[in-house]
Design an enzyme around this catalytic site. Structure first.
Site, PDB file in Angstrom:
ATOM      1  N   SER A  47      42.371  33.026  44.328  1.00  0.00           N
ATOM      2  CA  SER A  47      41.230  33.890  44.021  1.00  0.00           C
ATOM      3  C   SER A  47      42.376  34.466  42.710  1.00  0.00           C
ATOM      4  CB  SER A  47      41.365  34.637  44.217  1.00  0.00           C
ATOM      5  OG  SER A  47      42.404  35.944  44.619  1.00  0.00           O
ATOM      6  N   LYS A  48      41.874  34.870  41.035  1.00  0.00           N
ATOM      7  CA  LYS A  48      42.294  35.733  40.071  1.00  0.00           C
ATOM      8  C   LYS A  48      42.676  37.139  40.853  1.00  0.00           C
ATOM      9  CE  LYS A  48      40.549  37.587  35.759  1.00  0.00           C
ATOM     10  NZ  LYS A  48      40.872  36.989  35.276  1.00  0.00           N
TER      11      LYS A  48
END
Ligand code: GLU
Length: 465
Positions: free
Chosen positions: A232-233
């Site tokens: 994930s970012k």
């Protein structure tokens, strides 16, 4: 002839999973003399992000992945951007209507993904008025497809909705354009993430509705974060660019990504470092694994360290200058020690600022060094260094000087080098030894640092410790 493609949607930065799909499509094509195609899937205008297409080109170029066909290649004899092929999809959808395999749906707001509660299916509208979409008429029965990695997968058609093929704005849906393009671009093998397994039965039904050959599917396993969740970012492990910014080399990332869910079938030495060309040689779909692959950051760091060590010094210095701006003479000391370029500033923090270190750093039982002997050695060394010429500050000459000094004073080399290294770096560990530090700092700064050490040691002496 084998043909693969990378079909990204330009919705943002390049996700590690996307790059992996591109890489495996590329490896499969190159390892079998096939063709690798880039197609931009931009039919979802709402998710289109400015600059995302350029990002795709830049990332592929950085990774060394070269496309044989695609936008801007070979004079654009086929448009490889879906939004430029809009008419083609409509013609195909109408063909399905004519064959009774699709129908016009005029229900309000009957957009992609929405539950259909209409009976347009039974109305056979031939010329719709106002807004409409075109839906696939899913037949009864079940659908089985084979995947090279996941084997046979069967789904009951009753679980498959009559999906929208053409939206009310005239644009095709992702699923429809994807199938039409894969057919007309004569794609033989589809490599993509396993998140697309769920869409594959819908795709297969479309191929059957048209009477087209179904391509060979090769879905790649999920990539999990070390904590078991998705990349994930927020965790900073989702995007290629984030890793490059942190100081990872594109070649190391490519090597690492290639080994996510893949192991070369013939690899008796368990080798892990492969250039892109070597990956092409060892690639074989038999080496793909269907269990999720964990993104092991420690392994990536190790691998990146190996790639950094292998860089020619001038390339290393250019990259380090870009990442840290530290002088080359010091940056060079870190080449064999770092895993990523962003480790350099902490390793070289002593260059601009000598810390207020504790004199206990000078003590070393094994080499029989205490603060008193360190003080004595440094005081004598200071006068030797003060008498050196600036041109004597080369590693060769300094090595000789320090070894002569040790002999003259009946000291072991370590008894000279250790206190000097602490005086110059002010640290317990430094990326280089005393001789290299002396040469890098040069005469004046070396003298300053030895004097600082002596005043610290003097204080310790006079306070009676
Ligand atoms: N446009 C899809 C994506 O962005 C491509 C899926 C496929 O490769 O079929 O991931």
């Amino acid at each position: 002839m084998l043909r693969t493609r990378f079909a990204p949607s330009p919705t943002g930065f390049m996700h590690i999973g996307n790059l992996r799909s591109a890489l495996f499509g590329y490896l499969l094509a190159r390892s079998s003399g096939g063709t690798f195609i880039l197609r931009i899937e931009d039919t979802d205008q709402a998710r289109y992000t400015d600059g995302a297409v350029d990002k795709i080109y830049e990332t592929l170029a950085a990774a060394g992945i070269v496309c044989d066909e695609g936008p801007h290649i070979g004079g654009d004899f086929v448009p490889y951007v879906q939004s430029e092929r809009k008419e083609k999809y409509l013609i195909c959808a109408k063909e399905l209507i004519d064959r009774g395999k699709a129908y016009y749906c005029v229900c309000p707001k009957a957009e992609e993904g929405e539950e259909i509660v209409c009976d347009c299916k039974n109305k056979d509208i031939s010329t719709p008025e106002g807004s409409f979409v075109i839906r696939h008429r899913v037949p009864e029965g079940s659908t089985t497809f084979n995947d090279l990695v996941f084997g046979d997968i069967t789904v009951e058609n009753s679980e498959i909705e009559d999906m929208v093929l053409i939206k009310s704005d005239g644009m095709p849906t992702y699923n429809f354009a994807n199938v039409v393009d894969d057919h007309f671009m004569e794609i033989t093998h589809i490599t993509r993430g396993s998140e697309f397994l769920a869409s594959t039965p819908k795709h297969k039904l479309l191929y059957q509705a048209f009477g087209w050959d179904v391509p060979i599917y090769c879905h790649l396993p999920l990539i999990l974060s070390p904590d078991g969740g998705k990349l994930s970012k927020r965790k900073g492990d989702a995007y290629f660019d984030d890793f490059v910014k942190k100081g990872f080399l594109p070649q190391a990332l490519v090597n690492f990504i290639a080994l996510l869910g893949f192991a070369p079938p013939n690899n008796p030495d368990n080798r892990e470092i492969f250039t892109l060309d070597e990956l092409i040689k060892v690639f074989d779909v038999k080496g793909l694994n269907k269990s999720p692959a964990t993104f092991d950051l420690q392994k990536l760091k190790w691998m990146n360290g190996e790639y950094i060590k292998a860089l020619p010094m001038d390339e290393f210095l250019a990259l380090s200058a870009k990442h840290t701006g530290k002088p080359a003479v010091f940056a060079a000391m870190t080449k064999e020690r770092i895993h990523t370029f962003d480790e350099i500033p902490a390793m070289l923090d002593f260059v601009d600022n000598l810390s207020d270190y504790d004199v206990s750093l000078f003590e070393n039982k094994k080499n029989k060094i205490d603060t008193a002997t360190a003080k004595e050695t440094l005081a004598k060394l200071l006068s030797v260094i003060e008498n050196l010429h600036v041109q004597d500050f080369t590693i060769e000459k300094l090595k000789q000087t320090l070894s002569d000094f040790a002999t003259e004073h009946s000291l072991k080399t370590a008894q000279v080098l250790m206190p000097l290294r602490v005086a110059l770096s002010g640290k317990e560990t430094s990326p280089a030894g005393a001789t290299e530090l002396l040469a890098a700092f040069g005469k004046d700064e070396s003298i300053n640092r030895i004097k600082t050490a002596l005043s610290k040691l003097l204080c310790r002496a006079c306070s009676g410790f």
